[in-house]
Scaffold this active site. Sequence first.
Site, short mmCIF file in Angstrom:
data_model
loop_
_atom_site.label_atom_id
_atom_site.label_comp_id
_atom_site.label_asym_id
_atom_site.label_seq_id
_atom_site.Cartn_x
_atom_site.Cartn_y
_atom_site.Cartn_z
N ARG A 171 0.81 -1.23 0.00
CA ARG A 171 0.00 0.00 0.00
C ARG A 171 0.84 1.27 0.00
O ARG A 171 0.46 2.28 0.58
CB ARG A 171 -0.96 0.02 1.20
CG ARG A 171 -1.93 -1.16 1.24
CD ARG A 171 -2.90 -1.17 0.07
NE ARG A 171 -3.73 -2.35 0.11
CZ ARG A 171 -3.45 -3.49 -0.54
NH1 ARG A 171 -2.38 -3.57 -1.32
NH2 ARG A 171 -4.26 -4.53 -0.46
N SER A 220 -11.05 -0.15 3.48
CA SER A 220 -10.17 -0.71 4.52
C SER A 220 -9.51 0.41 5.31
O SER A 220 -8.83 1.26 4.74
CB SER A 220 -9.09 -1.59 3.88
OG SER A 220 -9.67 -2.72 3.28
N GLU A 290 -4.56 2.88 6.84
CA GLU A 290 -4.51 2.74 5.38
C GLU A 290 -5.26 3.91 4.74
O GLU A 290 -4.86 4.41 3.69
CB GLU A 290 -5.14 1.41 4.94
CG GLU A 290 -5.06 1.17 3.44
CD GLU A 290 -5.48 -0.22 3.03
OE1 GLU A 290 -6.14 -0.37 1.99
OE2 GLU A 290 -5.17 -1.19 3.76
#
Length: 298
Positions: A171, A220, A290
């Site tokens: 990520r 998320s 995130e």
Amino acid sequence: MMAETLPKVAGKLTENAPLAPLVWFKSGGSAEWLFEPKYLADLQAFLRDLDSAVPVMPLGLGSNLIVRDGGVPGVVVRLGKAFARVTKNADLTLDCGAGASGILVSSTARDNGIAGLEFLRSIPGTVGGFVRMNGGAYGGEVKDVLVDCDVVLRDGSLLTLPVADLHYTYRHSELPEGAIVVAARFKGRPGDPAAIQAEMDRISASREASQPLRSKTGGSTFKNPEGQKAWQLVDDAGCRGLTVGEAQVSEKHCNFLLNLGEATSADIEALGEEVRRRVKDKSGVTLEWEIQRVGKAK
């Protein structure tokens, strides 16, 4: 920042533009200025001529984003239809504008018999965000399919970066500071359109069953720690259904936060921090956000 101090544009410049309608959480303040360029050269010229001290932030679908209640200073850049095209440009390769959705990319891949991009259908966002965040789901990651990407730098120059230059990790990418992704090339493998559609259907059904897709959410919330699942840590810490104001930890999927109605971004962020605190106390694991959090507190 006065209108007369901004460069002239072919696209649209809006002062004090509300950002809540443009992000999935439907919360947060306004952009000091929202710029929607008409075409690539419009974006380049604007950035080139804009005072280098003015902050610039790209905005995609706003699916993995908390815009704080005090709004975003400077200029928010939103790429529209001119940047949303997807075409096949070489063998098994798609040329994708940064404003194109994962659904459009994966569907175009299917129509051209290109497998390996099905996972993009399940990520709520646009190509620009996928490239920046190394978007991934259901066993696929952007780093596995990206050939290269075009970015406009803060000085307005256009640069093509091969995937190796982004130094992808989970990520995260090492895009140049201030760079705005405007296009990307994705390469898959040969596939049967019917089999590709079946895989996309499987992914869609799995998401529908496990995630609160019909809610005001940000996707998320926390990154999965090495060898662990963020949702499991959140659940084990007793946070399922936890609320702050009208923000709630989803009871369907513990790694999703929800705006139940009129939650402020401060409520949502405070809930996330409380979850992090409880998980740390319970398991010793420090969860990393995130979701990107931008702007100023009110």
